[in-house]
Structure formats: C-alpha cells, structure tokens
Design a protein around this motif. Structure first.
Motif, PDB file in Angstrom:
ATOM      1  N   ALA A  92       0.841  -1.196   0.000  1.00 17.29           N
ATOM      2  CA  ALA A  92       0.000   0.000   0.000  1.00 17.29           C
ATOM      3  C   ALA A  92       0.879   1.248   0.000  1.00 17.29           C
ATOM      4  N   THR A  93       0.236   2.392  -0.079  1.00 17.09           N
ATOM      5  CA  THR A  93       0.917   3.667   0.133  1.00 17.09           C
ATOM      6  C   THR A  93       0.199   4.356   1.284  1.00 17.09           C
ATOM      7  N   SER A  94       0.816   5.373   1.844  1.00 17.39           N
ATOM      8  CA  SER A  94       0.190   6.054   2.983  1.00 17.39           C
ATOM      9  C   SER A  94      -1.135   6.704   2.598  1.00 17.39           C
ATOM     10  N   GLY A  95      -1.354   6.954   1.317  1.00 16.93           N
ATOM     11  CA  GLY A  95      -2.601   7.566   0.863  1.00 16.93           C
ATOM     12  C   GLY A  95      -3.655   6.575   0.402  1.00 16.93           C
ATOM     13  N   ASP A  96      -3.447   5.285   0.646  1.00 14.65           N
ATOM     14  CA  ASP A  96      -4.384   4.260   0.155  1.00 14.65           C
ATOM     15  C   ASP A  96      -5.667   4.141   0.959  1.00 14.65           C
ATOM     16  N   ASP A  97      -5.811   4.872   2.031  1.00 16.51           N
ATOM     17  CA  ASP A  97      -7.028   4.775   2.839  1.00 16.51           C
ATOM     18  C   ASP A  97      -7.539   6.173   3.209  1.00 16.51           C
ATOM     19  N   PRO A  98      -7.786   7.027   2.188  1.00 16.41           N
ATOM     20  CA  PRO A  98      -8.171   8.416   2.486  1.00 16.41           C
ATOM     21  C   PRO A  98      -9.551   8.556   3.110  1.00 16.41           C
ATOM     22  N   ASP A  99     -10.395   7.549   2.965  1.00 12.51           N
ATOM     23  CA  ASP A  99     -11.757   7.629   3.489  1.00 12.51           C
ATOM     24  C   ASP A  99     -11.908   7.057   4.887  1.00 12.51           C
ATOM     25  N   MET A 100     -10.802   6.746   5.551  1.00 14.23           N
ATOM     26  CA  MET A 100     -10.893   6.146   6.883  1.00 14.23           C
ATOM     27  C   MET A 100     -11.688   7.002   7.863  1.00 14.23           C
ATOM     28  N   PRO A 101     -11.449   8.324   7.965  1.00 16.92           N
ATOM     29  CA  PRO A 101     -12.249   9.110   8.924  1.00 16.92           C
ATOM     30  C   PRO A 101     -13.753   8.984   8.672  1.00 16.92           C
ATOM     31  N   LYS A 102     -14.148   9.013   7.426  1.00 14.34           N
ATOM     32  CA  LYS A 102     -15.571   8.888   7.089  1.00 14.34           C
ATOM     33  C   LYS A 102     -16.078   7.470   7.410  1.00 14.34           C
ATOM     34  N   ALA A 103     -15.282   6.460   7.068  1.00 11.37           N
ATOM     35  CA  ALA A 103     -15.699   5.068   7.286  1.00 11.37           C
ATOM     36  C   ALA A 103     -15.924   4.752   8.755  1.00 11.37           C
ATOM     37  N   ILE A 104     -15.171   5.415   9.645  1.00  3.60           N
ATOM     38  CA  ILE A 104     -15.320   5.119  11.075  1.00  3.60           C
ATOM     39  C   ILE A 104     -16.192   6.147  11.784  1.00  3.60           C
ATOM     40  N   GLY A 105     -16.762   7.085  11.027  1.00  5.80           N
ATOM     41  CA  GLY A 105     -17.681   8.059  11.608  1.00  5.80           C
ATOM     42  C   GLY A 105     -17.010   9.277  12.214  1.00  5.80           C
ATOM     43  N   CYS A 106     -15.807   9.596  11.769  1.00  4.45           N
ATOM     44  CA  CYS A 106     -15.057  10.717  12.356  1.00  4.45           C
ATOM     45  C   CYS A 106     -14.740  11.825  11.350  1.00  4.45           C
TER      46      CYS A 106
END
Length: 150
Positions: free
Chosen positions: A125-139
């Motif tokens: 992966a790259t450090s930018g491969d999970d840009p939607d994490m805050p949204k996915a966890i409700g934050c």
C-alpha cells in the motif's frame, strides 16, 4: 514455440498483477499496533484488570469492514461496578493508520510511523491508500490529532 511464448507472457502478466494488488496486514500485526498506541496513551494492558479485546467477532467482515477494531476495557473487580471501556482503536488493514473511535483521535508519533512504514512495505500500500478512513469510522467531521510527545 508460440505456446511457450504465450505461457511466459501470461505468467509475467499475472506476476505483475499480483504485485500490484494491495494486501492486508495480519490480525496479530494490528494487535501489536493497538498495543503500541495504548502504551502511547499511558495505558498498560496487563490481561488481568485492563484487557484488550477484538471487536471483530460478530461477522466475517469485522466491526468496520476494512479495519481491525480493538477495545481496551478496565474489568471491574466487583459485581456492583460495571466494566469500563477505556479506548476503542481502529487500525487500517492496508496502512496501519490508527484512530480512537469514540474520541475521533488520529495517532501519529515516531514509533507508530516506523511500524506503519513496515506494514505499508509488506502490504504494498501507500500512505494515501485509505483516504476515506475518517468517514468510514464516523469521524469525518470531528478529527482530532493526538500531539506527539517525543
């Protein structure tokens, strides 16, 4: 000869595709990330009074699909007092990016950054491969950054 060339081409293409695919970190690696973040939060998980449990046991996809989730609980020594959830950590399976779920706190400190780089190297992966994490966890609207103490 054509069949051999075609076979070699297909083998090379499948190898390139396999290397391009992003893998996920193992559960035990994510657990180690959660332990590291707990220590950073000055929480000593001792498996007697303060325990860490996986929250991904209810279905195959986990508590939040794409992430490992752990709760840290102070177990009560009295039936009159309930157990207390101290923290709930969410770790990206791709990048080892880590958040506290209830406080919407994103963690970034040198030891965690080194561990994340190791995970990213292993997963492809790259450090930018999970840009939607805050949204996915409700934050998405409540982001807090835990300041570095080192």
């Amino acid at each position: 000869m054509r069949q051999l060339a075609l076979f070699a081409l297909l083998l090379a293409a499948s190898t390139v595709c396999a290397h391009a695919r992003v893998h996920e970190m193992e559960f035990d690696q994510a657990r180690q990330v959660a332990f590291l973040v707990a220590r950073y939060d000055n929480i000593t998980v001792d498996d007697r009074t303060i325990v860490m449990n996986s929250m991904d046991t209810r279905n195959a996809a986990g508590f939040i699909p794409g992430y490992y989730s752990f709760s840290i609980i102070r177990e009560s020594d009295s039936p009159a007092r309930p157990d207390e959830t101290i923290r709930m950590y969410v770790v990206s399976k791709k990048t080892a990016d880590t958040w506290e779920l209830n406080l919407c706190t994103h963690y970034s400190f040198p030891e965690l950054q080194r561990l994340k780089q190791d995970v990213i190297h292993k997963t492809g992966a790259t450090s930018g491969d999970d840009p939607d994490m805050p949204k996915a966890i409700g934050c998405a609207d409540q982001v807090q950054i835990k300041p570095t103490s080192e």
